[in-house]
Design an enzyme around this catalytic site. Structure first.
Site, short mmCIF file in Angstrom:
data_model
loop_
_atom_site.label_atom_id
_atom_site.label_comp_id
_atom_site.label_asym_id
_atom_site.label_seq_id
_atom_site.Cartn_x
_atom_site.Cartn_y
_atom_site.Cartn_z
N ARG A 101 -12.22 5.12 1.95
CA ARG A 101 -12.80 4.52 0.75
C ARG A 101 -11.86 3.48 0.15
O ARG A 101 -12.28 2.43 -0.33
CB ARG A 101 -13.11 5.61 -0.27
CG ARG A 101 -14.05 5.16 -1.39
CD ARG A 101 -13.33 4.69 -2.63
NE ARG A 101 -12.38 5.67 -3.07
CZ ARG A 101 -11.26 5.36 -3.72
NH1 ARG A 101 -10.95 4.11 -3.98
NH2 ARG A 101 -10.42 6.31 -4.10
N SER A 102 -10.55 3.73 0.19
CA SER A 102 -9.59 2.78 -0.38
C SER A 102 -9.66 1.44 0.35
O SER A 102 -9.60 0.38 -0.29
CB SER A 102 -8.17 3.34 -0.30
OG SER A 102 -8.00 4.40 -1.22
N LEU A 142 -0.64 -6.09 -8.12
CA LEU A 142 -0.42 -6.00 -9.57
C LEU A 142 0.74 -5.08 -9.89
O LEU A 142 1.68 -5.47 -10.60
CB LEU A 142 -1.69 -5.49 -10.27
CG LEU A 142 -1.58 -5.29 -11.78
CD1 LEU A 142 -1.32 -6.61 -12.49
CD2 LEU A 142 -2.83 -4.61 -12.35
N THR A 143 0.74 -3.86 -9.38
CA THR A 143 1.76 -2.86 -9.70
C THR A 143 3.14 -3.29 -9.20
O THR A 143 3.27 -3.86 -8.11
CB THR A 143 1.39 -1.51 -9.07
OG1 THR A 143 0.13 -1.10 -9.60
CG2 THR A 143 2.44 -0.45 -9.39
N GLU A 144 4.16 -2.99 -10.01
CA GLU A 144 5.54 -3.30 -9.64
C GLU A 144 6.39 -2.04 -9.74
O GLU A 144 5.96 -1.03 -10.31
CB GLU A 144 6.09 -4.39 -10.57
CG GLU A 144 5.33 -5.70 -10.47
CD GLU A 144 5.96 -6.81 -11.30
OE1 GLU A 144 6.98 -6.55 -11.97
OE2 GLU A 144 5.42 -7.94 -11.25
N ILE A 174 1.11 -1.22 -2.63
CA ILE A 174 -0.01 -2.11 -2.38
C ILE A 174 -0.76 -1.67 -1.11
O ILE A 174 -0.22 -1.74 0.00
CB ILE A 174 0.47 -3.56 -2.23
CG1 ILE A 174 1.37 -3.96 -3.41
CG2 ILE A 174 -0.72 -4.49 -2.11
CD1 ILE A 174 0.75 -3.78 -4.77
N GLU A 374 -4.87 3.23 -10.21
CA GLU A 374 -5.88 2.52 -10.99
C GLU A 374 -6.09 3.17 -12.36
O GLU A 374 -7.22 3.41 -12.79
CB GLU A 374 -7.18 2.40 -10.20
CG GLU A 374 -7.02 1.52 -8.96
CD GLU A 374 -8.33 1.08 -8.36
OE1 GLU A 374 -9.29 0.89 -9.13
OE2 GLU A 374 -8.38 0.91 -7.14
#
Length: 395
Positions: A101-102, A142-144, A174, A374
């Site tokens: 799904r991801s 987006l995430t860091e 990611i 998320e």
């Protein structure tokens, strides 16, 4: 002592409330097609992919052949399916494994959607048709390392150099990062946060995979490294300005999680019911014992409620009445419920439940990741709290 022969159940574990009757024919047909594909073509290999910590790149093309990539978008080779159809597909994919799904939700909702919503016509023509077939794969940066729940504190920057942009920074956790043909990277500029398309092979742009994961193993997870990456002005997503850009994208993707998590829960319930009906202890099936039935009843109630919630949110999206708070409610409720169902299913199966022969421990491990990506469970609780009280607990 004569053997106890189980009667045919009167409530099917996969549709306790009979919600099939509320689906359109095309939604039901697509759901059934994907369910059969997952069970026949993917599930035999999923345990090995999970154990090896990999997911084959060629799955993207197979999903593209089924029309699943960007299926809820219009034009550019996309199917233009309803939010409900998209959600039902996500449920079937995650009933197989969260990694399946991801891959589909990252490609369709986190990459294709922002290009479709915020991109130029040239960007759409260049990427969307190839992404819809699975020929091209994307990722969402987006995430860091130090900016997860607080994306506004990101350190990745983009500065102008003539008409070009120069990007520097690091993105973490990611999905599909190292196998993607293009990354959507969100960076701080003098005028706020903006999104950029960074193609694979751009000088200064490298990736490295994250290994030794104990969750979401059948998925490629990477770090994106940007060292003086020079991009032309045409690489910027012209319609995205400020933090609202990536947050809008995340909101689009979370509906798939609401359905997907419930799909994992349903798979665990089905496995536990089948096991309880056939596992003999003390001369009869363990499903005949009151404690086991109490567990199954609680699990069934959680799965049924989650199905109803997911379907309601999808219909609200179709009607244009869905708010971000509603999606937060869906993720908050369905993911935590799915995790509880998976853990309880494991107890019914005893030692067998910790093996890859059965799906429950694999789903339980995967859902630990879904609980925090998320938007963490805690962040979504504060979104709901703010919506209910009108008071902001974030600051």
């Amino acid at each position: 002592m004569s053997a106890v022969v189980p009667r045919t159940p009167t409530l099917p574990a996969n549709d306790i409330l009979g919600l099939d009757a509320d689906l359109l024919d095309e939604e039901r047909m697509l759901r059934d097609t994907v369910r059969a594909f997952v069970q026949r073509e993917l599930l035999p290999d999923v345990p090995q992919w999970f154990e090896d910590g990999e997911l084959p790149r060629e799955l993207a093309q197979r999903f593209g052949e089924l029309g699943l990539l960007g299926m809820h978008l219009e034009g550019y080779g996309c199917a233009g399916a309803s939010p409900t159809a998209y959600g039902l597909v996500c449920a079937e994919l995650e009933a197989g494994d969260t990694g399946l799904r991801s891959l589909v939700s990252v490609q369709g909702s986190l990459v294709m959607f922002p290009i479709h919503r915020f991109g130029s016509e040239e960007q759409k023509q260049e990427w969307l048709p190839r992404m819809a077939t699975g020929e091209a794969l994307g990722c969402f940066g987006l995430t860091e390392p130090d900016a997860g729940s607080d994306p506004g504190s990101m350190r990745t920057t983009a500065r102008r150099d003539g008409s070009d942009w120069i990007l520097n920074g690091t993105k973490m956790w990611i999905t599909t990062g190292s196998i993607a043909d293009v990354a959507i990277v969100w960076a701080k500029t003098e005028d706020g946060i903006r999104g950029f398309l960074v193609p694979r092979g751009t000088p200064g742009f490298t990736t490295q995979d994250i290994h030794h994961k104990l969750s979401l193993r059948a998925s490629v997870t990477s770090e994106l490294l940007l060292d003086d990456v020079r991009l032309p002005a045409s690489a910027e997503l012209p319609g995205a300005r400020g933090l609202g850009g990536p947050l809008t994208v995340l909101g689009e993707a979370r509906l798939g999680i609401v359905f997907g998590a419930n799909g994992a829960a349903r798979a665990c319930l089905e496995a536990a019911v089948e096991y309880a009906r056939t596992r003999i202890q003390f001369g009869k099936p363990i499903g005949s014992f009151q404690l086991t039935q109490a567990k199954l009843a609680e699990m069934g109630a959680r799965v049924a409620a989650g199905q109803l919630l997911a379907l309601r949110l999808a219909r609200m999206k179709e009607a244009g009445t869905l708010k971000p708070e509603h999606v937060s409610l869906g993720k908050y409720s369905n993911v935590s419920a799915a995790l509880a169902v998976a853990r309880e299913a494991r107890t019914i199966m005893g030692a067998n439940g910790i093996t890859l022969e059965y799906p429950v421990m694999r789903h339980a491990a995967n859902l630990e990741t879904v609980l925090t990506y998320e938007g963490t469970h805690e962040v979504h609780s504060l979104v709901l709290g703010r919506a209910l009280t009108g008071l902001n607990a974030f600051s």
